[in-house]
Enzyme design. Structure first.
Site, PDB file in Angstrom:
ATOM      1  CG  ASP A  95      -1.790  11.642  14.290  1.00 28.86           C
ATOM      2  OD1 ASP A  95      -2.703  12.278  14.133  1.00 28.86           O
ATOM      3  OD2 ASP A  95      -0.749  11.647  13.725  1.00 28.86           O
ATOM      4  CG  ASP A 268       3.397   6.529  12.292  1.00 31.27           C
ATOM      5  OD1 ASP A 268       3.109   7.692  11.588  1.00 31.27           O
ATOM      6  OD2 ASP A 268       3.497   6.303  13.502  1.00 31.27           O
ATOM      7  CB  CYS A 306      11.626  -5.229  -4.818  1.00 36.06           C
ATOM      8  SG  CYS A 306      10.472  -4.419  -4.332  1.00 36.06           S
ATOM      9  CG  HIS A 337      10.912   0.426  -4.253  1.00 38.33           C
ATOM     10  ND1 HIS A 337      11.244  -1.045  -4.406  1.00 38.33           N
ATOM     11  CD2 HIS A 337      12.059   0.791  -3.732  1.00 38.33           C
ATOM     12  CE1 HIS A 337      12.367  -1.361  -3.687  1.00 38.33           C
ATOM     13  NE2 HIS A 337      12.964  -0.129  -3.588  1.00 38.33           N
TER      14      HIS A 337
END
Length: 367
Positions: A95, A268, A306, A337
């Site tokens: 950015d 993001d 997961c 995670h």
């Protein structure tokens, strides 16, 4: 769009604007919609590039402002560019530094030329102009670079927002002139605050410049979630269908799902790693504070469904112990995670768009 970049929508959701696509960059493809982890200082906090790759991350972010201050773009260029410097061989975005500079409200001065501010590191006076931002980003070498924009705060009045939006366009023209590398795609940023007519006008002006992609900026700067949804819902469909659309700074389940339903492709946010450093796990869209007593003797994984390294190898009790002990490993395991969690969420949405079941499958997040 140069030969180095292309974007193809491959599926469209019935009843919403959601689409699945493939964004081709010099360092590989990004399957959209996709969450992009943030590596502000050329590092996604507490995890290695190999661990980052295992989360399913395809594209990551770094920050022009922070890397200019430390270590300096010349050091990064000397290392062979940002990809080699940080050991990440996938797509990358930088950015422009605009958001960070404007958050230094008590330390900076805005003029038509650019922004003058005092470095929080050593007090040195720094001038950041559209040309300088592009020069820094050309040296850093990310696949996608962002135009230098003026990001007004949520408290700005209409007159201030209008002035910032018009200046953002003039700065974009200067960014285009300054941009020297064909292997970097320059994205423009739509400003306009909460004023939908200003957003619409900004899109009309920016899209005339036929850039490789477009971002919606100036959300998540203090507005209510309902306002963010309204801005994105009205603005995203106005952007070109055959170019990637990027919503800056958004990273909760509901915000992501609703933005995808409006036609956004890329996201993001620092939330996954920031929450991790506060001992917080993201599980099925919920926030779990691992300091809570109930986790002390809970020997289940964070999420049995997961596939991440953390959930496959460690219990809630162990992570709770690490958090309470302030062990750095806690932040690594939670970051792994949390990033996996958000990327899996966008991957599931992508598959549902391809199956044309998005509106049904994710209805709970779209109301």
């Amino acid at each position: 769009m140069s030969n180095h970049f292309s974007f193809q929508p491959i599926a469209q959701s019935s009843g919403t604007k959601a689409r699945a696509g493939v964004f081709h960059t010099p360092h590989g493809i990004v399957e959209t919609p996709r969450f992009m982890p943030v590596g502000t200082l050329a590092n996604v906090k507490t995890i290695t590039p190999a661990q980052l790759r295992d989360t399913g991350a395809q594209m990551v972010l770094s920050n022009t402002y922070h890397l200019h201050l430390q270590p300096g773009e010349d050091i990064v260029a000397g290392a062979g560019g940002l990809h080699k410097f940080m050991g990440w061989n996938g797509p990358m975005l930088t950015d422009s530094g605009g958001f960070q500079v404007f958050s230094l409200s008590d330390m900076r001065k805005i003029t038509e030329e650019g922004v003058t501010f005092r470095s929080p590191h050593d007090g040195q006076i720094i001038n950041l102009t559209p040309e300088k931002s592009i020069e820094i980003q050309n040296n850093l070498g990310a696949d996608v670079i962002m135009a230098f924009d003026e990001c007004p705060p949520a408290t700005a009045n209409r007159q201030e927002v209008e002035a910032a939006t018009e200046r953002t366009y003039r700065w974009l023209e200067r960014c285009i002139t300054a941009h020297k590398r064909e292997d970097q795609a320059l994205f423009g940023i739509v400003q306009g605050g909460v004023h939908l007519d200003l957003r619409s006008q900004a899109v009309a002006a920016l899209t005339q410049l036929d850039l490789p992609g477009y971002a919606i900026g100036g959300v998540s700067v203090g507005e209510e979630p309902e306002l963010i949804h309204a801005i994105v819902h009205a603005t995203a469909p106005l952007l070109p269908y055959n170019k990637p659309r990027y919503l800056m700074g958004v990273g909760t389940y509901k915000e992501i799902a609703m933005a995808i339903a409006s036609g956004i492709d890329l996201f993001d946010c620092v939330i996954p790693t920031r929450w991790a450093r506060h001992g917080t796990a993201m599980v099925q869209g919920e926030r779990w504070n691992l300091k809570n007593a109930k986790f002390r003797d809970d020997f289940q994984p964070l999420d049995a469904s997961c596939p991440c390294y953390t959930c496959q190898n460690f219990s809630r009790a162990y992570i709770s112990h690490l958090v309470r002990s302030q062990e750095i490993l806690a932040y690594t395991l939670l970051s792994i995670h949390n990033i996996t969690e958000l990327i899996r969420f966008t991957q599931k949405i992508r598959q549902s768009i391809i199956n044309d079941s998005f509106a049904e499958d994710f209805a709970s997040w779209l109301t």
